[in-house]
Scaffold this motif. Structure first.
Motif, mmCIF file in Angstrom:
data_model
loop_
_atom_site.group_PDB
_atom_site.id
_atom_site.type_symbol
_atom_site.label_atom_id
_atom_site.label_comp_id
_atom_site.label_asym_id
_atom_site.label_seq_id
_atom_site.Cartn_x
_atom_site.Cartn_y
_atom_site.Cartn_z
ATOM 1 N N ARG A 71 0.856 -1.186 0.000
ATOM 2 C CA ARG A 71 0.000 0.000 0.000
ATOM 3 C C ARG A 71 0.887 1.228 0.000
ATOM 4 O O ARG A 71 1.440 1.608 1.044
ATOM 5 C CB ARG A 71 -0.852 -0.038 1.264
ATOM 6 N N GLN A 74 -12.033 7.428 5.492
ATOM 7 C CA GLN A 74 -10.594 7.436 5.202
ATOM 8 C C GLN A 74 -10.367 8.118 3.850
ATOM 9 O O GLN A 74 -11.134 7.892 2.900
ATOM 10 C CB GLN A 74 -10.072 6.012 5.131
ATOM 11 N N LEU A 108 -7.453 8.607 0.832
ATOM 12 C CA LEU A 108 -6.156 8.149 0.321
ATOM 13 C C LEU A 108 -5.714 9.031 -0.831
ATOM 14 O O LEU A 108 -6.549 9.499 -1.623
ATOM 15 C CB LEU A 108 -6.266 6.713 -0.203
ATOM 16 N N TYR A 151 -2.870 8.909 -3.982
ATOM 17 C CA TYR A 151 -1.881 8.128 -4.720
ATOM 18 C C TYR A 151 -1.172 9.039 -5.711
ATOM 19 O O TYR A 151 -1.804 9.713 -6.516
ATOM 20 C CB TYR A 151 -2.538 7.027 -5.543
ATOM 21 N N THR A 190 -10.096 0.882 -9.800
ATOM 22 C CA THR A 190 -10.292 -0.119 -8.745
ATOM 23 C C THR A 190 -10.588 -1.447 -9.427
ATOM 24 O O THR A 190 -11.533 -1.542 -10.215
ATOM 25 C CB THR A 190 -11.461 0.284 -7.824
ATOM 26 N N HIS A 222 -10.044 -6.969 -4.068
ATOM 27 C CA HIS A 222 -10.038 -5.730 -4.852
ATOM 28 C C HIS A 222 -8.747 -4.975 -4.567
ATOM 29 O O HIS A 222 -8.074 -5.234 -3.565
ATOM 30 C CB HIS A 222 -11.244 -4.853 -4.496
ATOM 31 N N GLY A 223 -8.421 -4.048 -5.415
ATOM 32 C CA GLY A 223 -7.214 -3.248 -5.196
ATOM 33 C C GLY A 223 -7.253 -1.992 -6.039
ATOM 34 O O GLY A 223 -8.091 -1.841 -6.938
ATOM 35 N N GLY A 224 -6.341 -1.082 -5.721
ATOM 36 C CA GLY A 224 -6.213 0.163 -6.496
ATOM 37 C C GLY A 224 -5.038 0.007 -7.453
ATOM 38 O O GLY A 224 -3.895 -0.160 -7.001
ATOM 39 N N LYS A 246 -4.354 10.469 -7.731
ATOM 40 C CA LYS A 246 -5.680 9.926 -7.398
ATOM 41 C C LYS A 246 -5.996 10.204 -5.930
ATOM 42 O O LYS A 246 -5.179 9.937 -5.045
ATOM 43 C CB LYS A 246 -5.688 8.419 -7.654
ATOM 44 N N THR A 277 -12.789 6.375 1.446
ATOM 45 C CA THR A 277 -13.337 5.036 1.697
ATOM 46 C C THR A 277 -14.192 5.050 2.959
ATOM 47 O O THR A 277 -13.757 5.539 4.010
ATOM 48 C CB THR A 277 -12.192 4.020 1.926
ATOM 49 N N TRP A 280 -15.948 2.274 5.349
ATOM 50 C CA TRP A 280 -16.151 0.851 5.664
ATOM 51 C C TRP A 280 -17.336 0.724 6.609
ATOM 52 O O TRP A 280 -17.446 1.500 7.575
ATOM 53 C CB TRP A 280 -14.918 0.265 6.334
#
Ligand SMILES: O=C(O)CCC(=O)C(=O)O
Length: 303
Positions: free
Chosen positions: A160, A197, A199, A201, A248, A280-282, A290, A294, A296
């Motif tokens: 990550r 959250q 993030l 990138y 994603t 799943h992933g980015g 990016k 998020t 949850w």
């Protein structure tokens, strides 16, 4: 006890003796009949066994028997025990609407998938909301961490490479509004949501495929699960549009969701199991940057 008599002649010899099959069987039979180990020990001593040898024989036999029972139980169990499904959040899209009204916004339904449950929504956030969230989060960004499976704490992880931060639930007006919208969309209480959250990138940064639920086999999961049970759903909100990359991905089904500013990608998982196909992933960002938020969702109130 008769079957052991041939193996004991005097105390000196007993200390050298191996534990015969018959002695093992007798010890196990006593344990299965519910005879206390102290009683078994006394019986062994009174038939001539030295205490230290008898204790060793008892310990080894009962330990081996326990290990054998565990191994037999594991062999008899399905190779990969799957937990029971639990209720999950979902959006009101049963009659395939092109748009749904969620409190103050019309949201477009762009893509849906049943397994894994994935719903891609257009215009879930306004441009202004995206910009505000980035502006609030920006000064608080730090290298993203993931859950440490051993302790339940968090750790920096090479899988990550984004930077991130968490808001408190309802921390500001815009956060509160977005959280209420999520709760209305998915018919899931605001209280069951973790803090939002964010993030960030840069080119090359990614979040390798992973599951969002906590695997109960990991020692660290117990303390995390106390704070509201399992995660059962994830809503990703794209706060900007990278020039290239950063989608994603859901590798089990070959799906890639484009990160478009204001759009959202919801997915759920009704058990902590790979059969949910919620891996799943980015994808790495190739050009541009990016920003994604998020949310949850837990089974119960997140405290
Ligand atoms: O950045 C993405 O597209 C995925 C983020 C993600 O997997 C997560 O926050 O769990």
């Amino acid at each position: 006890m008769q079957s052991q008599s041939s193996t004991k002649t005097n105390a000196g010899q007993q200390r050298q003796q191996y534990i015969s099959v018959e002695l093992r069987q007798w010890i196990v039979a006593q344990a299965q009949a519910g005879v206390a180990p102290e009683t078994v020990l006394e019986a062994m001593k009174s038939s001539g066994w030295h205490e230290d040898v008898a204790i060793k024989a008892l310990e080894e036999t009962l330990r081996d028997h326990l290990n054998q029972q565990v191994a037999e139980r594991q062999a008899a169990a399905p190779a990969d025990h799957e937990p029971q499904p639990v209720p999950v959040p979902d959006a009101p899209i049963a009659d395939s609407p092109s748009k749904i009204r969620i409190l103050d916004r019309d949201v477009t339904v762009l893509t849906t998938m049943k397994h894994p449950r994935v719903i891609v929504l257009g215009g879930f956030l306004s441009d202004d909301e995206c910009d505000k969230i980035i502006a609030l989060a920006g000064p608080r960004m730090a290298r993203s961490e993931t859950v440490d499976n051993l302790t339940g704490g968090s750790e920096v992880n090479v899988a990550r490479t984004s930077r991130g931060m968490f808001f408190e639930r309802g921390e500001t007006g815009v956060i509160d509004r977005v959280e209420r919208r999520i709760a209305a969309l998915l018919s899931w209480p605001v209280q069951n949501g973790e803090g939002l959250q964010v993030l960030h990138y840069q080119p090359g940064a990614e979040y390798k495929p992973h599951y969002d639920y906590f695997d109960p086999v990991h020692p660290g999961s117990a303390s995390i699960l106390k704070r509201g049970g399992q995660r059962v759903g994830t809503l990703l909100m794209y706060l900007n549009t990278p020039k290239k990359g950063g989608g994603t991905i859901f590798p089990d089904v070959g799906l890639e969701v484009a990160p478009i500013k204001g759009n959202a990608c919801f997915f759920s998982y009704d058990r902590a199991h790979v059969n949910t196909k919620s891996l799943h992933g980015g994808q790495p960002v190739i050009e541009g940057e990016k920003w994604v938020a998020t949310k949850w969702l837990r089974e119960r109130e997140f405290i």
